[in-house]
Design a protein around this motif. Structure first.
Motif, PDB file in Angstrom:
ATOM      1  N   VAL A 121      -5.184 -37.951 -35.313  1.00 38.39           N
ATOM      2  CA  VAL A 121      -4.541 -38.282 -36.586  1.00 38.39           C
ATOM      3  C   VAL A 121      -5.586 -38.684 -37.625  1.00 38.39           C
ATOM      4  N   LEU A 122      -6.557 -39.515 -37.237  1.00 41.71           N
ATOM      5  CA  LEU A 122      -7.593 -39.932 -38.185  1.00 41.71           C
ATOM      6  C   LEU A 122      -8.463 -38.756 -38.618  1.00 41.71           C
ATOM      7  N   LEU A 123      -8.752 -37.845 -37.718  1.00 44.96           N
ATOM      8  CA  LEU A 123      -9.505 -36.649 -38.088  1.00 44.96           C
ATOM      9  C   LEU A 123      -8.697 -35.777 -39.049  1.00 44.96           C
ATOM     10  N   ALA A 124      -7.411 -35.653 -38.805  1.00 46.70           N
ATOM     11  CA  ALA A 124      -6.556 -34.868 -39.696  1.00 46.70           C
ATOM     12  C   ALA A 124      -6.502 -35.491 -41.089  1.00 46.70           C
ATOM     13  N   VAL A 125      -6.439 -36.810 -41.170  1.00 47.85           N
ATOM     14  CA  VAL A 125      -6.451 -37.491 -42.472  1.00 47.85           C
ATOM     15  C   VAL A 125      -7.764 -37.221 -43.187  1.00 47.85           C
ATOM     16  N   TRP A 126      -8.877 -37.301 -42.470  1.00 44.19           N
ATOM     17  CA  TRP A 126     -10.190 -37.051 -43.069  1.00 44.19           C
ATOM     18  C   TRP A 126     -10.286 -35.617 -43.590  1.00 44.19           C
ATOM     19  N   VAL A 127      -9.814 -34.653 -42.823  1.00 41.17           N
ATOM     20  CA  VAL A 127      -9.857 -33.250 -43.242  1.00 41.17           C
ATOM     21  C   VAL A 127      -8.959 -33.042 -44.465  1.00 41.17           C
ATOM     22  N   PHE A 128      -7.784 -33.682 -44.492  1.00 42.87           N
ATOM     23  CA  PHE A 128      -6.900 -33.523 -45.643  1.00 42.87           C
ATOM     24  C   PHE A 128      -7.521 -34.119 -46.899  1.00 42.87           C
ATOM     25  N   VAL A 129      -8.220 -35.231 -46.779  1.00 36.97           N
ATOM     26  CA  VAL A 129      -8.920 -35.810 -47.924  1.00 36.97           C
ATOM     27  C   VAL A 129      -9.985 -34.842 -48.420  1.00 36.97           C
ATOM     28  N   TRP A 130     -10.703 -34.196 -47.503  1.00 33.24           N
ATOM     29  CA  TRP A 130     -11.699 -33.197 -47.899  1.00 33.24           C
ATOM     30  C   TRP A 130     -11.028 -32.032 -48.617  1.00 33.24           C
ATOM     31  N   MET A 131      -9.897 -31.562 -48.080  1.00 41.44           N
ATOM     32  CA  MET A 131      -9.168 -30.468 -48.711  1.00 41.44           C
ATOM     33  C   MET A 131      -8.694 -30.884 -50.107  1.00 41.44           C
ATOM     34  N   PHE A 132      -8.225 -32.123 -50.248  1.00 38.99           N
ATOM     35  CA  PHE A 132      -7.785 -32.630 -51.541  1.00 38.99           C
ATOM     36  C   PHE A 132      -8.937 -32.607 -52.543  1.00 38.99           C
ATOM     37  N   ASP A 133     -10.102 -33.036 -52.112  1.00 40.75           N
ATOM     38  CA  ASP A 133     -11.276 -33.046 -52.987  1.00 40.75           C
ATOM     39  C   ASP A 133     -11.662 -31.625 -53.407  1.00 40.75           C
ATOM     40  N   GLN A 134     -11.673 -30.694 -52.457  1.00 42.18           N
ATOM     41  CA  GLN A 134     -12.021 -29.312 -52.765  1.00 42.18           C
ATOM     42  C   GLN A 134     -10.995 -28.672 -53.693  1.00 42.18           C
TER      43      GLN A 134
END
Length: 95
Positions: free
Chosen positions: A48-61
């Motif tokens: 779950v924490l990895l998924a949150v981190w990836v979604f934040v990266w996607m949001f930034d991109q």
């Protein structure tokens, strides 16, 4: 996008599909799991924490490129890795 290449993203999708098929075939005939409950909880929290981190990266991109990210939210909830790889491929398209 400088970090990801199309070959890498496509290879990631193919590997994901192969591993999923392999795991589904391996676990379809199995009985109950022998993994301890605390190990499953630990893996779930890390996932779950990895998924949150990836979604934040996607949001930034998406913000940097002016793309609407909210259409990617539902697929990301159900399949984060394939959604990430398709998102990368979509961002690399020439406009």
């Amino acid at each position: 996008m400088f970090v990801w290449s199309k070959r890498f993203a496509i290879a990631g999708l193919v590997l994901f599909i192969l591993f999923e098929v392999f795991l589904i075939l391996q676990t379809a005939s199995q009985g109950t799991s022998t993994i301890p409950a605390h190990m499953i909880q630990y893996l779930l929290v890390n996932y779950v924490l990895l998924a949150v981190w990836v979604f934040v990266w996607m949001f930034d991109q998406a913000r940097l490129r002016g793309v609407n990210l909210w259409v990617w939210l539902l697929p990301f909830v159900f399949a984060p890795l394939p959604t990430l790889m398709v998102f990368i491929l979509v961002l690399q398209r020439r406009k």
